[in-house]
Design a protein around this motif. Structure first.
Motif, PDB file in Angstrom:
ATOM      1  N   LEU A  43     -26.795  -3.783 -26.418  1.00  0.00           N
ATOM      2  CA  LEU A  43     -26.019  -4.624 -25.519  1.00  0.00           C
ATOM      3  C   LEU A  43     -24.639  -4.892 -26.088  1.00  0.00           C
ATOM      4  O   LEU A  43     -24.433  -4.863 -27.307  1.00  0.00           O
ATOM      5  CB  LEU A  43     -26.739  -5.958 -25.298  1.00  0.00           C
ATOM      6  CG  LEU A  43     -28.146  -5.883 -24.693  1.00  0.00           C
ATOM      7  CD1 LEU A  43     -28.831  -7.241 -24.819  1.00  0.00           C
ATOM      8  CD2 LEU A  43     -28.085  -5.449 -23.248  1.00  0.00           C
ATOM      9  N   ALA A  44     -23.708  -5.201 -25.212  1.00  0.00           N
ATOM     10  CA  ALA A  44     -22.381  -5.619 -25.656  1.00  0.00           C
ATOM     11  C   ALA A  44     -22.476  -6.993 -26.313  1.00  0.00           C
ATOM     12  O   ALA A  44     -23.217  -7.873 -25.866  1.00  0.00           O
ATOM     13  CB  ALA A  44     -21.413  -5.669 -24.483  1.00  0.00           C
ATOM     14  N   GLU A  45     -21.742  -7.155 -27.380  1.00  0.00           N
ATOM     15  CA  GLU A  45     -21.709  -8.425 -28.112  1.00  0.00           C
ATOM     16  C   GLU A  45     -20.649  -9.343 -27.506  1.00  0.00           C
ATOM     17  O   GLU A  45     -19.577  -8.890 -27.089  1.00  0.00           O
ATOM     18  CB  GLU A  45     -21.389  -8.140 -29.579  1.00  0.00           C
ATOM     19  CG  GLU A  45     -21.248  -9.343 -30.465  1.00  0.00           C
ATOM     20  CD  GLU A  45     -20.867  -8.957 -31.880  1.00  0.00           C
ATOM     21  OE1 GLU A  45     -21.698  -8.322 -32.571  1.00  0.00           O
ATOM     22  OE2 GLU A  45     -19.737  -9.263 -32.296  1.00  0.00           O
ATOM     23  N   ARG A  46     -20.947 -10.656 -27.476  1.00  0.00           N
ATOM     24  CA  ARG A  46     -20.005 -11.657 -26.957  1.00  0.00           C
ATOM     25  C   ARG A  46     -19.896 -12.772 -27.981  1.00  0.00           C
ATOM     26  O   ARG A  46     -20.914 -13.276 -28.472  1.00  0.00           O
ATOM     27  CB  ARG A  46     -20.501 -12.196 -25.608  1.00  0.00           C
ATOM     28  CG  ARG A  46     -20.729 -11.094 -24.577  1.00  0.00           C
ATOM     29  CD  ARG A  46     -21.535 -11.597 -23.385  1.00  0.00           C
ATOM     30  NE  ARG A  46     -21.937 -10.506 -22.495  1.00  0.00           N
ATOM     31  CZ  ARG A  46     -21.244 -10.108 -21.433  1.00  0.00           C
ATOM     32  NH1 ARG A  46     -20.100 -10.710 -21.124  1.00  0.00           N
ATOM     33  NH2 ARG A  46     -21.680  -9.114 -20.673  1.00  0.00           N
ATOM     34  N   SER A  47     -18.662 -13.167 -28.294  1.00  0.00           N
ATOM     35  CA  SER A  47     -18.498 -14.164 -29.350  1.00  0.00           C
ATOM     36  C   SER A  47     -17.273 -15.029 -29.118  1.00  0.00           C
ATOM     37  O   SER A  47     -16.330 -14.643 -28.415  1.00  0.00           O
ATOM     38  CB  SER A  47     -18.387 -13.478 -30.719  1.00  0.00           C
ATOM     39  OG  SER A  47     -17.249 -12.639 -30.779  1.00  0.00           O
TER      40      SER A  47
END
Length: 705
Positions: A489-493
Motif C-alpha cells: 500500500l501507499a504510505e501516508r504520513s
C-alpha cells in the motif's frame, strides 16, 4: 546565509584542477574576455534553474567537489559512502542507506530532474566524478518534492568552460582492487559536454558474511558511465541530454561450515564454501531537458526513460540442500517519465512555483524455482526436485501536480506554503492531497531558524513488487502461509521538523534539528529468500522521531566537521506480505510496536583535514553507529554491538616536468582494523549476516590533460 542550510566545508581545493565554470576567469586576456559572454549565459541559465527549487523549511546538508576529493578515496568514493558523511544517515548491508529512520525511500535528482530508482540500489549507479555539489534535503519538504521523501539527493553536475580537457586515473589496492577511470569535458561555441566512465573490480563486492579478512567467492566487476551534453539554443534557452549506464556483476559470498537441511537425489553433503551463486544488475537512463526563461518565468521540462534489471543465478544443488529452494530470479522495470517545473516572481515578495510529474512503469518478475515435495509439516518427502515457474507483470502509473508560494515578509521572515496532489495506479488506485508549510526566521545575519509541516504520500516501489502465487508452492519445501495481502500500500504520513543554524564568529557553524513523523501504512523492505532482492511490505502504523547535531569549523588550512544523530523508528501490525513472516512474529507484532530492523539509536560521523602547503594535505574521517536491530526476546528486540571505523589519507601533487602535475592520494580504510557486524542474519526481513570492511590500503593517481 541560505535559509536552513547546514553547510559542510571540510576540504581544500586541489591544484591543477580542471577548468570549470566556477573557476576564476582572467578577463584581461582578450580571448578569455570574448568567451566570458558564453560563460555568463550558462551561469544565468544555471541560476534560473536553481530558482525552481526552494530551500525554505527543509534541512539541508551540502557537500561540494572539494569535500568529496578530501575523503580518503577521493573521487573513487562510492556515492553511498559520500552521503554517509551527512547527519542522520545510517549504513546497512548491500550498500543500502537509511535516512532519518526510513528504510530506503531516497529520491535522486540530477540538475533538478528526478531519476526513477532502479532495482538493486540506484545509489551505486552514479559516480562521484560527475558531481560539482550534492545536497541532502530532509525534513518538511516543499510541495514540489514527492514520491520518495526520506531524503532528496540533489546533484549538480560539473560544468565545463571553453576548450577541451579531461582526466585519467587509477585507484588500486588491497582485496584485488582495480579502478581505472577517464573523464572528458569541453565547450565549443554553443555546445558543452561532460563524459565520465570507470571500471571497478575487487574481491569484496558484497559484505563478507563472516569476520574473516578475505571473503570466499566475492569477486565483482562493475562498469559505470555518465554523460551530460548541452546546446545553447539562444541566450534564454538550453537543451541538454543526460544519460547513465551501469553493468554490475557480483559473486554471492559464501559462509563456510553450514549444515545441509535437505537431501538431493543420492547427495547427502555439500560444502557451503563451494556455493556458486551470482547476481547481475543493469541500469540505463536518459533524460532530454529543455530549460530556460520566458520573460520572468524560469522553466525546465524533461522527458526521461529508465530501464533496470536484476538477474540472480542460484547454485541449484547447493541452494536446494541448504534452503529447500533454488530460484532463478529475473526482475525488470522500464519507466517513462515527464517532469515540468516553473517559477514565476510575483512582485517583490512572492515567488510562485508550480509543476507536474508523471511516470509510466512496466515491471516484470519471474522465479524459475526448484523445490522438493513436502508433507503438511514441511518435511521433505522426496529427494527429486520439482520445477515451478512463478511470474507476474505490473503496469503502474504515477501522476502529481503541485502549487506553492514563497512569501518574503520583511527582511527576517520567509514562508513557503503550498499543496501537492498525487495519484498512483497499479493493482489499486490511491491518491492524496498533501498540504505543505515551511517558514524561516532569520533574526540576525548569524542565526537562522526553520520549521515546517508536510503531509506525505509515498507509493510503493513498483520495481520491488513481486506478487507470489502461494498456491503453486503448496506441498513443497517452499510452502507459504495461505494468508495475507501480496500488494503493498501507499504510505501516508505527517512530518514535523524544526531546527536552528548558528554561526559563531567566522570559523564555527552549529546546527540542531528535531523531527517527528506519524505514519500510517508505513513501508519497509526485507530480503526474503536467498537472492539479494528486496520486497516491500507494510506495517499498519509507524512512529519515527529523532534529533541531529552538526558542527563545522573552517580556519584557513584546517577544516573539520562533526555530526551526531539520535533516532527511534517503530512499527505495529504487518498488513501486507504476511506470508513472508513467521506466524509467531506476526501474532506479536499485531498487538505490539517493535523497532524497525533499520532503526539505529545513535549515529555519528566526522572528519578533519589539514593542508601543509598548496599541494599537500592530510585528513581523517570516521563513522560510528550504536548498531542495527536483531532479534531478541521479541522480533527486532535487541541491537548489534556498536562500531567505529576510522579512515586516514594523505594527498600530494607532484609537479612532473614531462606531464605536468599528478595528484596522488593514499588512503587507509578502517585503519584500526576493527571487526564489526552490520547484520547478524536475524531480524525482520534480514537474510544473512554481513560484516563491515577490514583494513585496506589504496592508492589513487590522477592526471589532468
Amino acid at each position: 546565509m541560505t535559509p536552513a542550510r547546514l553547510a559542510l566545508c571540510i576540504a581544500l581545493a586541489l591544484s591543477a584542477a580542471p577548468a570549470f565554470a566556477d573557476d576564476t576567469t582572467d578577463t584581461t586576456d582578450p580571448q578569455k574576455a570574448t568567451n566570458l559572454g558564453a560563460v555568463d549565459v550558462s551561469a544565468r541559465l544555471d541560476e534560473a534553474r536553481n530558482s525552481l527549487s526552494p530551500d525554505t523549511g527543509s534541512s539541508q546538508y551540502v557537500m561540494d567537489r572539494q569535500t568529496i576529493q578530501a575523503l580518503p578515496l577521493g573521487d573513487s568514493t562510492p556515492l553511498n559512502q559520500v552521503i554517509l558523511q551527512a547527519p542522520g544517515v545510517v549504513q546497512d548491508s548491500y550498500g543500502q542507506l537509511h535516512v532519518r529512520g526510513d528504510h530506503a525511500n531516497l529520491q535522486y535528482r540530477i540538475n533538478g530532474v528526478l531519476i526513477p530508482e532502479s532495482i538493486g540500489g540506484f545509489g551505486q549507479t552514479l559516480d562521484a566524478r560527475m558531481i560539482d555539489n550534492v545536497k541532502l534535503l530532509t525534513g518538511a519538504l516543499p510541495a514540489q518534492y514527492g514520491e520518495r521523501t526520506a531524503a532528496i539527493v540533489d546533484i549538480t553536475t560539473r560544468t565545463p568552460t571553453d576548450g577541451v580537457g579531461g582526466t585519467v586515473g587509477i585507484t588500486g589496492g588491497q582485496f584485488g582492487t582495480l579502478n581505472p577511470n577517464a573523464t572528458l569535458f569541453g565547450k565549443s561555441g554553443d555546445w558543452s559536454w561532460f563524459l565520465t566512465a570507470n571500471y571497478l573490480e575487487n574481491d569484496v563486492g558484497i559484505e563478507n558474511p563472516t569476520s574473516s579478512r578475505k571473503p570466499i567467492h566475492d569477486h565483482t566487476n562493475q562498469v559505470k558511465a555518465f554523460g551530460d551534453v548541452s546546446y545553447l539554443i539562444n541566450n534564454d534557452t538550453r537543451l541538454s541530454f543526460m544519460f547513465g549506464v551501469t553493468n554490475n556483476r557480483f559473486e554471492i559470498p559464501n559462509n563456510p561450515g553450514q549444515t545441509p537441511q535437505f537431501g538431493y537425489l543420492d547427495v547427502t553433503n555439500f560444502d557451503s564454501a563451494q556455493l556458486d551463486e551470482r547476481q547481475q544488475e543493469k541500469t540505463r537512463f536518459g533524460v532530454l531537458s529543455l530549460q530556460g526563461k520566458m520573460g520572468s518565468t524560469a522553466y525546465q521540462v524533461s522527458a526521461g526513460e529508465r530501464y533496470s534489471s536484476l538477474d540472480f543465478t542460484p547454485d541449484d544443488i547447493g541452494d536446494l540442500m541448504f534452503n529447500g529452494i533454488a530460484s532463478d530470479v529475473r526482475r525488470a522495470n522500464r519507466a517513462s517519465t515527464l517532469q515540468a517545473d516553473f517559477s514565476t516572481p510575483l512582485g517583490d515578495n512572492h515567488t510562485l512555483r508550480y509543476g507536474l510529474y508523471g511516470s509510466f512503469e512496466r515491471a516484470s518478475s519471474s522465479n524459475d524455482s526448484l523445490v522438493f515435495p513436502a508433507d503438511a509439516d514441511g518435511n521433505q518427502t522426496s529427494t527429486t526436485p520439482l520445477n515451478i515457474l512463478d511470474s507476474s507483470r505490473i503496469l503502474a502509473r504515477t501522476y502529481a501536480v503541485y502549487l506553492q508560494d514563497e512569501w518574503s515578509i520583511g527582511d527576517k521572515w520567509t514562508v513557503n506554503y503550498g499543496v501537492r496532489g498525487d495519484r498512483y495506479e497499479a493493482f489499486r488506485t490511491e491518491s492524496q492531497l498533501s498540504p505543505r508549510l515551511g517558514l524561516v526566521y532569520q533574526p540576525t545575519d548569524s542565526t537562522t531558524i526553520h520549521a515546517g509541516y508536510s503531509r506525505y504520500f509515498t507509493p510503493p516501489a513498483s520495481e520491488q513488487i513481486s506478487p507470489t502465487s502461494i498456491a503453486k508452492f503448496a506441498g513443497t519445501t517452499n510452502a507459504l502461509p495461505d494468508n495475507g495481502d501480496d500488494t503493498p500500500l501507499a504510505e501516508r504520513s505527517s512530518y514535523y521538523d524544526v531546527g536552528i543554524s548558528q554561526k559563531i564568529g567566522d570559523k564555527w557553524t552549529v546546527g540542531l534539528d528535531s523531527y517527528y513523523r506519524k505514519v500510517s501504512r508505513i513501508q519497509d523492505e526485507g530480503q526474503f529468500g536467498t537472492a539479494l532482492v528486496y520486497s516491500t511490505f507494510n506495517y499498519d502504523q509507524g512512529r519515527i522521531k529523532g534529533d541531529e547535531l552538526t558542527v563545522n569549523y573552517t580556519d584557513g588550512a584546517l577544516t573539520a566537521y562533526f555530526n551526531f544523530a539520535y533516532n527511534r523508528s517503530v512499527g505495529k501490525r504487518i498488513i501486507t506480505g504476511q506470508y513472508n513472516f513467521n506466524p509467531d512474529d506476526l501474532a506479536y507484532i499485531y498487538n505490539n510496536y517493535i523497532h524497525l530492523d533499520h532503526d539505529q539509536k545513535y549515529t555519528s560521523s566526522g572528519g578533519i583535514s589539514y593542508a601543509f602547503s598548496e599541494g599537500t594535505r592530510v585528513g581523517a574521517d570516521y563513522l560510528f553507529g550504536s548498531g542495527l536491530r536483531r532479534d531478541g526476546a521479541v522480533p527486532n528486540g535487541d541491537t548489534l554491538p556498536g562500531y567505529f571505523q576510522l579512515n586516514l589519507s594523505v594527498a600530494h601533487d607532484f609537479d612532473l616536468t614531462s606531464v605536468g602535475k599528478t595528484h596522488a592520494q593514499l588512503a587507509l580504510v578502517n585503519a584500526l582494523d576493527r571487526t564489526y557486524e552490520i547484520r547478524d542474519g536475524s531480524g525482520i526481513g534480514v537474510g544473512a549476516p554481513q560484516f563491515g570492511p577490514r583494513r585496506g590500503v589504496f592508492l589513487s593517481l590522477q592526471q589532468d590533460f
